[in-house]
Design a protein around this motif. Structure first.
Motif, short mmCIF file in Angstrom:
data_model
loop_
_atom_site.label_atom_id
_atom_site.label_comp_id
_atom_site.label_asym_id
_atom_site.label_seq_id
_atom_site.Cartn_x
_atom_site.Cartn_y
_atom_site.Cartn_z
N THR A 22 0.82 -1.22 0.00
CA THR A 22 0.00 0.00 0.00
C THR A 22 0.85 1.26 0.00
O THR A 22 0.34 2.35 -0.22
N THR A 33 -0.30 -5.96 -1.06
CA THR A 33 -1.36 -5.99 -2.06
C THR A 33 -1.14 -7.10 -3.10
O THR A 33 -2.10 -7.51 -3.77
N TYR A 65 -6.29 -8.26 -0.60
CA TYR A 65 -6.97 -7.03 -0.20
C TYR A 65 -6.30 -6.51 1.07
O TYR A 65 -6.26 -7.21 2.09
N SER A 67 -6.94 -4.14 3.35
CA SER A 67 -7.72 -3.64 4.50
C SER A 67 -7.27 -2.26 4.95
O SER A 67 -7.42 -1.89 6.11
N LEU A 69 -6.23 1.88 2.94
CA LEU A 69 -6.16 2.64 1.71
C LEU A 69 -4.81 2.48 1.04
O LEU A 69 -3.77 2.60 1.68
N SER A 75 -0.32 3.13 -5.96
CA SER A 75 -1.32 2.69 -6.93
C SER A 75 -0.93 3.06 -8.35
O SER A 75 -1.12 2.28 -9.30
N ASP A 81 -5.35 -0.93 -6.67
CA ASP A 81 -6.02 0.00 -5.77
C ASP A 81 -7.11 -0.74 -5.00
O ASP A 81 -7.33 -1.93 -5.20
N ASN A 82 -7.79 -0.01 -4.14
CA ASN A 82 -8.81 -0.65 -3.31
C ASN A 82 -10.02 -1.12 -4.11
O ASN A 82 -10.77 -1.99 -3.65
N GLU A 86 -10.90 -5.29 -4.27
CA GLU A 86 -11.93 -5.43 -3.25
C GLU A 86 -12.48 -6.86 -3.11
O GLU A 86 -12.97 -7.23 -2.04
#
Length: 271
Positions: A22, A33, A65, A67, A69, A75, A81-82, A86
């Motif tokens: 992240t 990630t 994921y 958890s 931002l 990113s 990205d989130n 997801e």
């Protein structure tokens, strides 16, 4: 890393490893990630060819994921990205079990190899695993390819002789002769008879070259193959670039792994 820690006497499985996160540790506690492993058996690696991935490899790629931002800078580099993560699982017990089973089926001792791994990849992975109160199998070691390439690619007239001595004492290889080391192209010796001014110029040039030499993975790869990797900041692509950079000089690289690796359990968590 401490020199008092036990090291691998003979690494039987090399696992080239990379993860995306992240963000970087300087700003927050980074979460994974994406991670990628590519395992190569010792003999397959020793008989490898430059710019060719050995035919027999075992690979594991997982998106996670996080958890939290994902930093916009991270990113932008990784394209993760989130939103597109997801529906991926968190780094939970199931993910750990997959990683554990993958590593545990390999011939031991096993060495995880990551670029800048001691400062980034290994502490983050250790933190994620420790959060679950878990531990990787015994005989899992790790080594930082950044440190290894600094030794192999440094513009020093003495580096080739050091590698030669190491080869004689630490590698029991079926190869009859050591392949030409492309790193030695930057280590050519200055002729013995030179004018003083010319010698001074040569030394100044070598010092400037040493200062400019950087060891990002793409720079290491470019010095070996004359071009940068096609893709960067994708875990699997970075793993392959690392493997190809290492396999260009398999004996020298494996010597360093056998000498410089430390137990994964000795790595300090970063959060």
């Amino acid at each position: 890393m401490s020199c008092n820690l036990p090291v691998i006497k003979t690494c039987n499985s090399l696992v080239f490893f990379d993860l995306e996160t992240t963000g970087i540790p300087a700003f927050h506690s980074p979460k994974i990630t994406e991670l990628s492993f590519c395992a190569v058996e010792r003999n397959q690696f020793l008989h490898g060819q430059p710019k060719q991935v050995p035919r027999v490899t075992n690979r594991l790629n997982l998106c996670i994921y996080p958890s939290r931002l994902v930093d916009p800078v991270a990113s932008d580099k990784t394209k993760l990205d989130n939103y597109n993560l997801e529906h991926q699982s968190k780094f939970d017990e199931d993910v750990f079990n997959v990683i554990y089973s993958f590593l545990n089926r390999l011939k031991k001792p096993v060495c995880l190899i990551a670029h800048n791994g001691f400062r980034f990849d290994f502490p983050i992975l250790r933190s994620e695993i420790a959060k679950l109160d878990k531990e990787l199998p015994d005989e899992i070691f790790c080594a930082d390819s950044l440190h290894i390439f600094r030794k192999l690619q440094r513009p020093s007239a003495n580096s080739s002789s050091v590698i030669e001595d190491t080869t004689k004492t630490t590698v029991e290889s079926p190869l009859v002769s050591t392949p030409v080391n492309p790193f030695q192209l930057i280590n050519e010796k200055t002729p013995e008879k030179k004018e003083r001014n010319e010698l001074k110029f040569t030394r100044n040039t070598e010092m400037k070259c040493r200062k400019r030499l950087t060891f990002r993975l793409e720079d290491v790869y470019e010095r070996v193959y004359g071009q940068k990797p096609v893709t960067s900041h994708v875990a699997e692509a970075d793993v392959i670039a690392l493997l190809l950079s290492a396999i260009a000089t398999p004996i020298e690289f494996l010597n360093a792994i056998d000498c410089d690796s430390v137990p994964f359990t000795s790595i300090k968590k970063c959060w």
